[in-house]
Design an enzyme around this catalytic site. Structure first.
Site, PDB file in Angstrom:
ATOM      1  N   LYS A 100       0.810  -1.187  -0.002  1.00  0.00           N
ATOM      2  CA  LYS A 100      -0.162   0.064   0.042  1.00  0.00           C
ATOM      3  C   LYS A 100       0.732   1.057   0.000  1.00  0.00           C
ATOM      4  O   LYS A 100       1.676   1.614   0.704  1.00  0.00           O
ATOM      5  CB  LYS A 100      -0.876  -0.046   1.360  1.00  0.00           C
ATOM      6  CG  LYS A 100      -1.651   1.381   1.405  1.00  0.00           C
ATOM      7  CD  LYS A 100      -2.611   1.097   2.683  1.00  0.00           C
ATOM      8  CE  LYS A 100      -3.190   2.700   3.027  1.00  0.00           C
ATOM      9  NZ  LYS A 100      -4.190   2.565   4.197  1.00  0.00           N
ATOM     10  N   ASP A 128      -2.573  10.296   3.151  1.00  0.00           N
ATOM     11  CA  ASP A 128      -3.932   9.746   3.291  1.00  0.00           C
ATOM     12  C   ASP A 128      -4.694  10.990   4.275  1.00  0.00           C
ATOM     13  O   ASP A 128      -4.697  10.743   5.410  1.00  0.00           O
ATOM     14  CB  ASP A 128      -4.194   8.376   4.053  1.00  0.00           C
ATOM     15  CG  ASP A 128      -5.512   7.962   4.407  1.00  0.00           C
ATOM     16  OD1 ASP A 128      -6.606   8.629   3.792  1.00  0.00           O
ATOM     17  OD2 ASP A 128      -5.694   6.842   5.182  1.00  0.00           O
ATOM     18  N   LYS A 141     -10.133  12.706   7.446  1.00  0.00           N
ATOM     19  CA  LYS A 141      -9.837  12.403   9.288  1.00  0.00           C
ATOM     20  C   LYS A 141      -9.788  13.740   9.936  1.00  0.00           C
ATOM     21  O   LYS A 141      -9.605  14.747   9.423  1.00  0.00           O
ATOM     22  CB  LYS A 141      -8.107  11.767   9.075  1.00  0.00           C
ATOM     23  CG  LYS A 141      -8.406  10.607   8.443  1.00  0.00           C
ATOM     24  CD  LYS A 141      -6.717  10.215   8.569  1.00  0.00           C
ATOM     25  CE  LYS A 141      -6.379   8.931   7.860  1.00  0.00           C
ATOM     26  NZ  LYS A 141      -7.086   7.625   8.196  1.00  0.00           N
ATOM     27  N   ASP A 174       1.579   6.391   5.305  1.00  0.00           N
ATOM     28  CA  ASP A 174       0.492   5.516   4.807  1.00  0.00           C
ATOM     29  C   ASP A 174       1.423   4.754   3.683  1.00  0.00           C
ATOM     30  O   ASP A 174       0.647   4.098   3.116  1.00  0.00           O
ATOM     31  CB  ASP A 174      -0.886   6.030   4.546  1.00  0.00           C
ATOM     32  CG  ASP A 174      -1.913   5.284   4.769  1.00  0.00           C
ATOM     33  OD1 ASP A 174      -1.745   4.230   5.450  1.00  0.00           O
ATOM     34  OD2 ASP A 174      -2.904   5.441   4.342  1.00  0.00           O
ATOM     35  N   ASP A 212     -12.191   6.973   3.736  1.00  0.00           N
ATOM     36  CA  ASP A 212     -10.921   6.704   4.388  1.00  0.00           C
ATOM     37  C   ASP A 212     -10.473   5.299   4.448  1.00  0.00           C
ATOM     38  O   ASP A 212      -9.410   4.744   4.979  1.00  0.00           O
ATOM     39  CB  ASP A 212     -11.129   7.086   5.927  1.00  0.00           C
ATOM     40  CG  ASP A 212      -9.798   7.506   6.582  1.00  0.00           C
ATOM     41  OD1 ASP A 212      -8.783   7.366   5.786  1.00  0.00           O
ATOM     42  OD2 ASP A 212      -9.935   7.929   7.748  1.00  0.00           O
ATOM     43  N   GLU A 269      -9.468   3.422   2.137  1.00  0.00           N
ATOM     44  CA  GLU A 269      -8.968   3.581   0.663  1.00  0.00           C
ATOM     45  C   GLU A 269      -7.816   2.379   0.403  1.00  0.00           C
ATOM     46  O   GLU A 269      -7.743   2.117  -0.639  1.00  0.00           O
ATOM     47  CB  GLU A 269      -8.272   5.225   0.359  1.00  0.00           C
ATOM     48  CG  GLU A 269      -7.044   5.294   0.747  1.00  0.00           C
ATOM     49  CD  GLU A 269      -6.683   5.156   2.417  1.00  0.00           C
ATOM     50  OE1 GLU A 269      -7.518   5.304   3.061  1.00  0.00           O
ATOM     51  OE2 GLU A 269      -5.431   4.977   2.784  1.00  0.00           O
ATOM     52  N   ARG A 297      -7.646  -0.529   1.037  1.00  0.00           N
ATOM     53  CA  ARG A 297      -7.980  -1.822   0.540  1.00  0.00           C
ATOM     54  C   ARG A 297      -8.515  -1.708  -0.870  1.00  0.00           C
ATOM     55  O   ARG A 297      -8.503  -2.651  -1.564  1.00  0.00           O
ATOM     56  CB  ARG A 297      -9.363  -2.414   1.410  1.00  0.00           C
ATOM     57  CG  ARG A 297     -10.394  -1.432   1.521  1.00  0.00           C
ATOM     58  CD  ARG A 297     -11.322  -1.728   2.770  1.00  0.00           C
ATOM     59  NE  ARG A 297     -10.549  -1.228   4.020  1.00  0.00           N
ATOM     60  CZ  ARG A 297     -11.203  -1.303   5.302  1.00  0.00           C
ATOM     61  NH1 ARG A 297     -12.352  -1.972   5.355  1.00  0.00           N
ATOM     62  NH2 ARG A 297     -10.522  -0.838   6.388  1.00  0.00           N
TER      63      ARG A 297
HETATM   64  N1  BES Z   1      -4.232   4.753   6.723  1.00  0.00           N
HETATM   65  C1  BES Z   1      -5.291   4.421   7.554  1.00  0.00           C
HETATM   66  C2  BES Z   1      -4.940   3.370   8.697  1.00  0.00           C
HETATM   67  C3  BES Z   1      -3.986   3.978   9.626  1.00  0.00           C
HETATM   68  C4  BES Z   1      -4.406   4.417  10.957  1.00  0.00           C
HETATM   69  C5  BES Z   1      -2.648   3.667   9.511  1.00  0.00           C
HETATM   70  C6  BES Z   1      -3.691   4.676  12.131  1.00  0.00           C
HETATM   71  C7  BES Z   1      -1.701   4.151  10.492  1.00  0.00           C
HETATM   72  C8  BES Z   1      -2.229   4.557  11.759  1.00  0.00           C
HETATM   73  C9  BES Z   1      -6.329   3.851   6.576  1.00  0.00           C
HETATM   74  O1  BES Z   1      -6.551   4.043   5.377  1.00  0.00           O
HETATM   75  C10 BES Z   1      -7.772   4.269   7.453  1.00  0.00           C
HETATM   76  O2  BES Z   1      -8.019   5.169   7.635  1.00  0.00           O
HETATM   77  N2  BES Z   1      -8.333   3.124   7.801  1.00  0.00           N
HETATM   78  C11 BES Z   1      -9.660   3.408   8.468  1.00  0.00           C
HETATM   79  C12 BES Z   1     -10.600   2.304   8.168  1.00  0.00           C
HETATM   80  C13 BES Z   1     -12.133   2.553   8.576  1.00  0.00           C
HETATM   81  C14 BES Z   1     -12.721   3.943   7.904  1.00  0.00           C
HETATM   82  C15 BES Z   1     -13.029   1.351   8.222  1.00  0.00           C
HETATM   83  C16 BES Z   1      -9.640   3.380  10.075  1.00  0.00           C
HETATM   84  O3  BES Z   1      -8.709   2.371  10.529  1.00  0.00           O
HETATM   85  O4  BES Z   1     -10.287   4.344  10.620  1.00  0.00           O
HETATM   86 ZN    ZN Z   2      -4.591   4.839   4.661  1.00  0.00          ZN
HETATM   87 ZN    ZN Z   3      -7.503   6.138   5.118  1.00  0.00          ZN
END
Ligand code: BES
Ligand code: ZN
Ligand code: ZN
Length: 486
Positions: free
Chosen positions: A251, A256, A263, A274, A333, A335, A337
């Site tokens: 990834k 992000d 966010k 990210d 968010d 994204e 996946r």
């Molecule tokens: N890049 C983030 C995940 C992340 C969070 C990485 C904290 C490192 C530290 C990912 O893209 C994300 O935002 N995931 C969301 C998914 C949710 C919307 C289902 C999350 O983890 O809140």
């Molecule tokens: Zn991300």
């Molecule tokens: Zn994200």
């Protein structure tokens, strides 16, 4: 930093400084019992004796990870000194194993690799934007060994150094700031790897190719950013016949913001990290080329930003992915996946690997569940998960196996499409993200696939062990150790 194996008795090698290990708090044999007692030396402590140019470190055993941590304490303690050369205590097989046996030799080699790794990892700093930097000055590390020939000892030290340098290469990428480190920059860095190593080839593709390939999930994430998305494909070809084809998918979100599901600002901060999965996959290729591993290794990186703007993809959009599976977007968010699902289906069709492993800072849920220091190992093949955890764990990285169950599967069902990209409420978020990816894994690959969620260990707000604050290079050492010990 150079590692020098010396046949001479440690006492006769002249260096600026000397490290001495004390097992537990047994200072009897140290030769400095009096002063160590006076200084209150105890279990776990470090004691610098500048007059005699010795640094004592208490260790509980000589296991590789104990040695890595011990060396990190040494580097920390000597931070301000202007030391150019240093010697470490003689390495011999632990009392528990019989000298000269294969296991004893392997234990010595593992200890030597660990020492070299930690010297290189612990002395890392990212000073690109600082007027004053304080780099580590150590140039020569003298090592003496009993029970292992010089050639093997040198090879073990070299291996440790190469793995750590590849990790530091990844740290630099992760730490680089998002206005500089764009998807195009990632593509350029990948090309540079191919220019550096004759065994590595690189192909990069932009928007037109992604369109041709129907990689619409990947494209959707890119929609609001000013930078061209990049599908980056690195291939390392070993000199002889390759034993297996291994593909790492990374990834590579160079930023992000969360997209329209924006966010909050305190969660957005650090999201330059990210791209850690893609960066780790590049580091794996670099290490593989230098170590001349006997596998054909691919890295497939999906690089883009996830931004906001009038052209941004939206919650409610339905996207038809490369594999034909339709995806309801309920959170922009989630994204990572979306980028990964198209890259994973591309990798299965175009590379047909024997093992398919993706690395991603995929979910905050994984960090909540496992903490900052552990990556989740997710997949359908429990034996493969356990094997990976064990062998990758020899590197000192922490991995925990997370298991799917059938009750979780319907959580990603959508009322309008084949699947939705997030589960409201977020319970079990690391596993439901894994289940989303699993929808894009073909039957033939179910047992060959692992998803590594490195969201916790990839980036730290504070230093830990031999990891600095910021990018850690998580995933490189684990994957290389897994390949070395298969
Ligand atoms: N890049 C983030 C995940 C992340 C969070 C990485 C904290 C490192 C530290 C990912 O893209 C994300 O935002 N995931 C969301 C998914 C949710 C919307 C289902 C999350 O983890 O809140
Ligand atoms: Zn991300
Ligand atoms: Zn994200």
């Amino acid at each position: 930093m150079n590692f020098i194996v010396t046949d001479r008795d440690a006492a006769s090698v002249r260096t600026d400084y000397e490290i001495r290990f004390v097992i537990d708090d047994d200072i009897e044999a140290s030769g400095d019992k009096e002063i160590l007692t006076l200084m209150g030396f105890e279990k776990g402590s470090v004691c610098d004796l500048p007059n005699s140019r010795r640094l004592y470190v208490s260790i509980k055993d000589t296991a590789p990870e104990t040695l890595r941590i011990a060396i990190s304490k040494v580097i920390k303690a000597l931070g301000n000194h202007n030391i150019k050369s240093i010697k470490v205590p003689r390495i011999s097989s632990p009392a528990s194993s019989v000298g000269g046996t294969t296991t004893a030799i392997q234990e010595i080699e593992a200890a030597l690799s660990a020492i070299a790794e930690s010297f290189v990892l612990s002395s890392y700093s990212f000073d690109e934007y600082k007027k004053e930097s304080k780099p580590c000055n150590i140039e020569e590390v003298y090592v003496s060994v009993t029970g292992c020939d010089r050639v093997s000892a040198e090879a073990a030290l070299k291996r440790g150094k190469v793995i750590a340098e590849a990790t530091n290469f990844v740290r630099d990428i992760v730490n680089e700031v998002p206005q500089v480190y764009t998807p195009e920059r990632m593509a350029a860095d990948a090309q540079k790897l191919a220019e550096t190593y004759y065994s590595v080839k690189c192909e990069t593709k932009g928007k037109d190719y992604l369109k041709e390939q129907n990689m619409n999930a990947f494209l959707a994430v890119n929609q609001a950013g000013p930078h061209e998305p990049q599908l980056i494909h690195l291939t390392y070809q070993p000199r002889g016949d390759s034993e297996k084809v291994i593909c790492f998918v990374g990834k590579g979100l160079t930023y992000d913001s969360g997209g329209l599901s924006l966010k909050p600002s305190n969660s957005m901060y650090t999201m330059k990290s990210d791209k850690s999965g893609a960066a780790a996959a590049m580091g794996i290729i670099k290490a593989a080329a230098e170590l001349e591993l006997p596998y054909e290794i691919h890295a497939v990186l999906g690089a883009t930003e996830n931004m906001v703007g009038s052209g941004a993809y939206k919650p409610d959009d339905v996207i038809r992915s490369r594999s034909g599976v339709s995806i309801e977007v309920n959170n922009t968010d989630a994204e990572g996946r979306l980028v990964l699902c198209d890259c994973l289906s591309w990798a299965q069709d175009e590379i047909k690997p024997d093992y398919l492993i993706d690395l991603a800072t995929l979910t905050g849920a994984c960090v909540v569940g496992l903490g900052d220091y552990t990556a989740g190992v997710i997949g359908n093949n429990y034996d493969f998960q356990v094997e990976f955890k064990k062998k990758a764990g020899l590197s000192g990285e922490n991995y925990t196996v997370l298991e799917f169950n059938d009750h979780l599967r319907p959580l990603i069902d959508s009322k309008i499409a084949d699947v939705r990209n997030s589960v409201p409420g977020g319970m079990g978020g690391a596993l439901t993200a894994g289940l989303f990816l699993d929808k894009f894994i073909k039957d033939d690959y179910k047992d060959k696939w692992l998803h590594l969620d490195i969201a916790g260990p990839a980036f730290g707000s504070d230093a830990w062990g031999y990891n600095p604050a910021g990018g850690t290079g998580a995933g490189v050492r684990g994957c290389i150790y897994w390949m070395l010990n298969r």
